[in-house]
Design a protein around this motif. Sequence first.
Motif, PDB file in Angstrom:
ATOM      1  N   SER A   1       0.809  -1.222   0.000  1.00  0.00           N
ATOM      2  CA  SER A   1       0.000   0.000   0.000  1.00  0.00           C
ATOM      3  C   SER A   1       0.841   1.272   0.000  1.00  0.00           C
ATOM      4  CB  SER A   1      -0.912  -0.002   1.230  1.00  0.00           C
ATOM      5  OG  SER A   1      -0.111   0.099   2.391  1.00  0.00           O
ATOM      6  N   GLU A   2       2.168   1.113  -0.091  1.00  0.00           N
ATOM      7  CA  GLU A   2       3.001   2.314  -0.083  1.00  0.00           C
ATOM      8  C   GLU A   2       2.754   3.145  -1.338  1.00  0.00           C
ATOM      9  OE1 GLU A   2       4.498   3.130   2.431  1.00  0.00           O
ATOM     10  OE2 GLU A   2       4.803   1.273   3.545  1.00  0.00           O
ATOM     11  N   PHE A   3       2.735   4.449  -1.162  1.00  0.00           N
ATOM     12  CA  PHE A   3       2.592   5.349  -2.301  1.00  0.00           C
ATOM     13  C   PHE A   3       3.931   5.482  -3.033  1.00  0.00           C
ATOM     14  CE2 PHE A   3       2.987   9.897  -3.632  1.00  0.00           C
ATOM     15  CZ  PHE A   3       2.183   9.801  -4.757  1.00  0.00           C
TER      16      PHE A   3
ATOM     17  N   ARG B   1       3.679   6.812   2.705  1.00  0.00           N
ATOM     18  CA  ARG B   1       2.269   6.503   2.471  1.00  0.00           C
ATOM     19  C   ARG B   1       1.582   7.702   1.839  1.00  0.00           C
ATOM     20  NH1 ARG B   1       0.288   6.682   7.162  1.00  0.00           N
ATOM     21  NH2 ARG B   1       2.220   6.748   8.328  1.00  0.00           N
ATOM     22  N   ARG B   2       0.522   7.456   1.109  1.00  0.00           N
ATOM     23  CA  ARG B   2      -0.244   8.546   0.525  1.00  0.00           C
ATOM     24  C   ARG B   2      -0.782   9.439   1.649  1.00  0.00           C
ATOM     25  NH1 ARG B   2      -2.836   9.886  -4.284  1.00  0.00           N
ATOM     26  NH2 ARG B   2      -2.212   8.064  -5.478  1.00  0.00           N
TER      27      ARG B   2
ATOM     28  N   TYR C   1       9.769   3.682  -6.906  1.00  0.00           N
ATOM     29  CA  TYR C   1       8.449   3.195  -7.316  1.00  0.00           C
ATOM     30  C   TYR C   1       7.371   4.149  -6.825  1.00  0.00           C
ATOM     31  CZ  TYR C   1      10.702  -1.392  -7.842  1.00  0.00           C
ATOM     32  OH  TYR C   1      11.517  -2.427  -8.213  1.00  0.00           O
ATOM     33  N   TYR C   2       6.480   4.543  -7.715  1.00  0.00           N
ATOM     34  CA  TYR C   2       5.250   5.223  -7.311  1.00  0.00           C
ATOM     35  C   TYR C   2       4.107   4.264  -7.575  1.00  0.00           C
ATOM     36  CZ  TYR C   2       7.345   9.839  -6.655  1.00  0.00           C
ATOM     37  OH  TYR C   2       8.078  10.896  -6.187  1.00  0.00           O
ATOM     38  N   GLU C   3       3.418   3.879  -6.526  1.00  0.00           N
ATOM     39  CA  GLU C   3       2.337   2.894  -6.622  1.00  0.00           C
ATOM     40  C   GLU C   3       2.754   1.709  -7.482  1.00  0.00           C
ATOM     41  OE1 GLU C   3      -0.948   5.665  -7.505  1.00  0.00           O
ATOM     42  OE2 GLU C   3      -1.549   5.284  -5.436  1.00  0.00           O
TER      43      GLU C   3
ATOM     44  N   THR D   1       1.778  13.396 -11.840  1.00  0.00           N
ATOM     45  CA  THR D   1       1.925  12.939 -10.459  1.00  0.00           C
ATOM     46  C   THR D   1       2.617  13.940  -9.546  1.00  0.00           C
ATOM     47  OG1 THR D   1       2.040  10.693 -11.337  1.00  0.00           O
ATOM     48  CG2 THR D   1       2.731  10.977  -9.059  1.00  0.00           C
TER      49      THR D   1
ATOM     50  N   ASP E   1      -0.293  14.396  -7.205  1.00  0.00           N
ATOM     51  CA  ASP E   1      -0.493  13.528  -6.043  1.00  0.00           C
ATOM     52  C   ASP E   1       0.504  13.854  -4.945  1.00  0.00           C
ATOM     53  OD1 ASP E   1      -2.479  12.075  -7.317  1.00  0.00           O
ATOM     54  OD2 ASP E   1      -1.008  10.765  -8.279  1.00  0.00           O
TER      55      ASP E   1
END
Length: 233
Positions: free
Chosen positions: A2-4, A32-33, A66-68, A87, A164
């Motif tokens: 679940s890491e953003f 995290r987001r 990494y993004y999502e 983004t 984001d």
Amino acid sequence: MSEFLQVRDLRKSFRMGAEELHILKGVNLSVRRGELLAIAGPSGVGKSTLLHILGGLDRPTAGEVYYEGVEISRLPEGELAAFRNQTVGFVFQFHHLLPEFTALENTMMPALIGRQPLVRAQEAAKGILQRVGLAERLAHRPGELSGGEQQRVAIARALALSPDVLLADEPTGNLDSKTGEAIFDLLRELNQEQGLTVILVTHNEWFARRTDRLLRMADGQLGEVAVTRTEAE
Ligand SMILES: Nc1ncnc2c1ncn2[C@@H]1O[C@H](COP(=O)(O)OP(=O)(O)OP(=O)(O)O)[C@@H](O)[C@H]1O
Ligand SMILES: [Mg+2]
């Protein structure tokens, strides 16, 4: 997962003549987001270098970003540009506003470059400038704005395409403490209202105590710092 944002063993070296400068030596990070985190550390340690790589403005020597789940650091240039557009909002250490253009035009610039219709770009930019408290300064050029106002235009420009994540490199570095705190409060509000993820490079202890997390960069790596939290009033 679940890491953003996930950074794995990130390395960056610069070649200067015969010498190889190793600046980032294995940076690891998970965000995290909706988090607001600060990165501190002495001058020259590699904070801007890291932020530029996280924003897809520069490429690492080794390691992954990494993004999502999407690894950006080896995307072809066109896809990397699209990623930057969609983004990331970036506030540079030195704000890089275009001196010949007004606050409104500077804020519209990303949308115009993205070929959005003029009127739509203009309306969106006006809305964001109002949000950062500059509704009365739309027609001012950077030279006709105070330092804090210029910085707010830079933030407005970074938010123009609804990113984001906002990556902000010492956005309050050259400002007096009161103006700097107002800019920080603005970032905090955007973070809380819109769930904007914010990664902030700062030397300011006052800010650091109001973020969710403080990381310190030393010897090419990032470490978590325990700080006494001060809740935003
Ligand atoms: N393009 C480049 N070529 C060679 N060396 C570079 C390049 N960019 C940065 N460096 C070097 O990498 C080191 C880290 O620079 P960086 O701008 O990331 O530091 P910083 O932590 O942001 O410092 P400050 O707090 O002063 O802004 C510096 O020693 C700098 O000279
Ligand atoms: Mg820097």
